[in-house]
Design a protein around this motif. Structure first.
Motif, PDB file in Angstrom:
ATOM      1  N   TYR A  95     -99.852  49.848 -27.631  1.00 52.88           N
ATOM      2  CA  TYR A  95     -99.981  50.715 -27.087  1.00 52.88           C
ATOM      3  C   TYR A  95    -100.920  52.034 -27.526  1.00 52.88           C
ATOM      4  CZ  TYR A  95     -98.203  55.115 -24.454  1.00 52.88           C
ATOM      5  OH  TYR A  95     -98.195  56.115 -23.566  1.00 52.88           O
ATOM      6  N   GLU A  96    -100.881  52.054 -28.659  1.00 54.18           N
ATOM      7  CA  GLU A  96    -101.575  53.159 -29.562  1.00 54.18           C
ATOM      8  C   GLU A  96    -103.153  52.647 -29.029  1.00 54.18           C
ATOM      9  OE1 GLU A  96    -100.023  53.442 -32.975  1.00 54.18           O
ATOM     10  OE2 GLU A  96     -98.340  54.751 -32.594  1.00 54.18           O
ATOM     11  N   LYS A  97    -103.354  51.580 -28.903  1.00 55.74           N
ATOM     12  CA  LYS A  97    -104.845  51.139 -28.626  1.00 55.74           C
ATOM     13  C   LYS A  97    -105.177  50.993 -27.200  1.00 55.74           C
ATOM     14  CE  LYS A  97    -105.704  50.078 -32.856  1.00 55.74           C
ATOM     15  NZ  LYS A  97    -106.797  50.773 -33.806  1.00 55.74           N
ATOM     16  N   ASN A  98    -104.323  51.698 -26.369  1.00 59.94           N
ATOM     17  CA  ASN A  98    -104.426  51.804 -24.727  1.00 59.94           C
ATOM     18  C   ASN A  98    -104.014  50.682 -24.128  1.00 59.94           C
ATOM     19  OD1 ASN A  98    -104.614  54.642 -25.079  1.00 59.94           O
ATOM     20  ND2 ASN A  98    -107.011  54.135 -25.580  1.00 59.94           N
ATOM     21  N   ALA A 114     -89.741  54.611 -25.009  1.00 57.46           N
ATOM     22  CA  ALA A 114     -88.855  55.447 -25.949  1.00 57.46           C
ATOM     23  C   ALA A 114     -88.342  54.616 -26.980  1.00 57.46           C
ATOM     24  CB  ALA A 114     -87.619  56.073 -25.242  1.00 57.46           C
ATOM     25  N   LYS A 115     -88.124  53.219 -26.504  1.00 55.41           N
ATOM     26  CA  LYS A 115     -87.608  52.216 -27.493  1.00 55.41           C
ATOM     27  C   LYS A 115     -88.566  52.011 -28.685  1.00 55.41           C
ATOM     28  CE  LYS A 115     -84.567  49.674 -24.367  1.00 55.41           C
ATOM     29  NZ  LYS A 115     -84.644  48.294 -23.566  1.00 55.41           N
ATOM     30  N   LEU A 116     -89.872  51.921 -28.335  1.00 47.27           N
ATOM     31  CA  LEU A 116     -90.912  51.574 -29.450  1.00 47.27           C
ATOM     32  C   LEU A 116     -91.206  52.758 -30.166  1.00 47.27           C
ATOM     33  CD1 LEU A 116     -93.607  50.064 -26.925  1.00 47.27           C
ATOM     34  CD2 LEU A 116     -92.218  49.067 -28.445  1.00 47.27           C
ATOM     35  N   PHE A 117     -90.911  54.182 -29.683  1.00 50.79           N
ATOM     36  CA  PHE A 117     -91.123  54.987 -30.790  1.00 50.79           C
ATOM     37  C   PHE A 117     -89.941  55.654 -31.339  1.00 50.79           C
ATOM     38  CE2 PHE A 117     -94.955  55.223 -27.998  1.00 50.79           C
ATOM     39  CZ  PHE A 117     -95.956  55.517 -28.927  1.00 50.79           C
ATOM     40  N   GLU A 118     -88.810  54.970 -30.897  1.00 49.89           N
ATOM     41  CA  GLU A 118     -87.564  55.075 -31.639  1.00 49.89           C
ATOM     42  C   GLU A 118     -87.462  54.279 -33.139  1.00 49.89           C
ATOM     43  OE1 GLU A 118     -84.053  54.405 -29.654  1.00 49.89           O
ATOM     44  OE2 GLU A 118     -84.096  56.159 -28.296  1.00 49.89           O
ATOM     45  N   SER A 119     -88.279  53.178 -32.899  1.00 48.52           N
ATOM     46  CA  SER A 119     -88.158  52.351 -34.067  1.00 48.52           C
ATOM     47  C   SER A 119     -88.944  52.901 -35.142  1.00 48.52           C
ATOM     48  CB  SER A 119     -88.744  50.849 -33.542  1.00 48.52           C
ATOM     49  OG  SER A 119     -90.282  51.179 -33.249  1.00 48.52           O
ATOM     50  N   ASP A 120     -89.608  53.929 -35.114  1.00 49.79           N
ATOM     51  CA  ASP A 120     -90.030  54.639 -36.401  1.00 49.79           C
ATOM     52  C   ASP A 120     -89.197  55.534 -37.171  1.00 49.79           C
ATOM     53  OD1 ASP A 120     -92.674  53.177 -35.990  1.00 49.79           O
ATOM     54  OD2 ASP A 120     -93.656  54.953 -34.994  1.00 49.79           O
ATOM     55  N   ARG A 121     -88.267  56.095 -36.102  1.00 53.92           N
ATOM     56  CA  ARG A 121     -87.343  57.087 -36.618  1.00 53.92           C
ATOM     57  C   ARG A 121     -86.091  56.408 -37.186  1.00 53.92           C
ATOM     58  NH1 ARG A 121     -85.068  60.378 -33.386  1.00 53.92           N
ATOM     59  NH2 ARG A 121     -85.312  58.995 -31.459  1.00 53.92           N
ATOM     60  N   LEU A 122     -85.625  55.366 -36.675  1.00 47.48           N
ATOM     61  CA  LEU A 122     -84.341  54.747 -36.972  1.00 47.48           C
ATOM     62  C   LEU A 122     -84.393  53.653 -37.799  1.00 47.48           C
ATOM     63  CD1 LEU A 122     -82.991  54.708 -33.326  1.00 47.48           C
ATOM     64  CD2 LEU A 122     -82.577  56.327 -35.090  1.00 47.48           C
ATOM     65  N   LYS A 123     -83.319  53.384 -38.447  1.00 54.29           N
ATOM     66  CA  LYS A 123     -83.241  52.163 -39.418  1.00 54.29           C
ATOM     67  C   LYS A 123     -83.192  51.037 -38.709  1.00 54.29           C
ATOM     68  CE  LYS A 123     -80.520  54.354 -43.101  1.00 54.29           C
ATOM     69  NZ  LYS A 123     -79.387  54.438 -43.582  1.00 54.29           N
ATOM     70  N   LYS A 124     -83.838  49.950 -39.236  1.00 55.93           N
ATOM     71  CA  LYS A 124     -84.133  48.667 -38.431  1.00 55.93           C
ATOM     72  C   LYS A 124     -82.925  48.180 -37.797  1.00 55.93           C
ATOM     73  CE  LYS A 124     -86.757  44.482 -38.691  1.00 55.93           C
ATOM     74  NZ  LYS A 124     -87.629  43.913 -39.340  1.00 55.93           N
ATOM     75  N   VAL A 125     -81.802  48.217 -38.416  1.00 51.61           N
ATOM     76  CA  VAL A 125     -80.321  47.745 -37.952  1.00 51.61           C
ATOM     77  C   VAL A 125     -80.248  48.321 -36.644  1.00 51.61           C
ATOM     78  CG1 VAL A 125     -78.022  47.832 -38.308  1.00 51.61           C
ATOM     79  CG2 VAL A 125     -79.486  46.870 -40.182  1.00 51.61           C
ATOM     80  N   ASN A 126     -80.466  49.712 -36.290  1.00 47.94           N
ATOM     81  CA  ASN A 126     -80.067  50.359 -35.352  1.00 47.94           C
ATOM     82  C   ASN A 126     -81.015  50.472 -34.020  1.00 47.94           C
ATOM     83  OD1 ASN A 126     -77.698  51.288 -36.578  1.00 47.94           O
ATOM     84  ND2 ASN A 126     -78.669  53.026 -37.520  1.00 47.94           N
ATOM     85  N   VAL A 127     -82.214  49.721 -34.451  1.00 42.61           N
ATOM     86  CA  VAL A 127     -83.196  49.988 -33.373  1.00 42.61           C
ATOM     87  C   VAL A 127     -83.020  49.161 -31.897  1.00 42.61           C
ATOM     88  CG1 VAL A 127     -85.764  49.305 -32.944  1.00 42.61           C
ATOM     89  CG2 VAL A 127     -85.121  50.619 -35.040  1.00 42.61           C
TER      90      VAL A 127
END
Length: 196
Positions: A95-98, A114-127
């Motif tokens: 996505y960042e490469k368009n 939103a799911k893609l960008f949440e994965s950076d903020r949350l622990k892997k278990v909660n993604v």
């Protein structure tokens, strides 16, 4: 008059069938990709729903992996990085490469980005994994349990490939959108790829 109308209908049906057969070939994805989609369509038409689903999923994954490799190194790709499989992380980088990642959303999956960008903020278990990734992981690893039909109750639960018919049709629609948009991306942004 009836014969002429029937001939026109037959010609129209043949033209439609030809367009469906050639759609994925015309998107500029390369032979190492378009055959997955073409074979998936043939399986779908033959009511082979499991092979159709897995081939659509493999086509999506192959086209994404190959295109991303070519974005990084615009040459003929001889080998793919085994660590870069279909995942939230790979979709986010794409996505960042368009690349047109939004086209991979399932119906009613309005929150794919939103799911893609949440994965950076949350622990892997909660993604929460995007649906195309979750579906690929399950089906390509033999997990069809979510498709077991329990309409008649748990005592009469059963699975047949027809239980995946709706999924196969959904993946067909997603694959068409994805292939078209990815083909446009490759044509407009990666002209050097087309010579390979």
């Amino acid at each position: 008059m009836d014969d002429e109308l029937q001939i026109k209908r037959i010609i129209s049906d043949l033209e439609k069938e030809s367009e469906e057969k050639l759609f994925f070939f015309h998107q500029g994805l390369g032979a190492e990709v378009h055959w997955f989609f073409s074979q998936a369509v043939q399986a779908l038409k033959s009511e082979l729903y499991l092979p159709a689903c897995t081939s659509f999923l493999c086509g999506i994954e192959a086209s994404l992996r190959i295109t991303m490799a070519q974005v990084e190194t615009p040459t003929r790709i001889m080998q793919l990085d085994a660590s870069k499989l279909l995942s939230n992380r790979l979709l986010k980088v794409a996505y960042e490469k368009n690349l047109p990642i939004e086209t991979l959303a399932f119906p009613n999956e309005d929150d794919i980005l939103a799911k893609l960008f949440e994965s950076d903020r949350l622990k892997k278990v909660n993604v929460e994994i995007v649906e195309i990734v979750r579906t690929r992981h399950n089906l390509c690893h033999g997990n069809i349990l979510e498709f077991v039909n329990t309409n008649l109750g748990e005592d009469f639960a059963f699975f047949t490939p027809e239980c995946c018919r709706e999924l196969a049709l959904t993946l067909y629609d997603i694959s068409k959108k994805w292939a078209y948009e990815l083909g446009m991306f490759r044509t407009s942004r990666l002209k050097e790829i087309n010579k390979f």
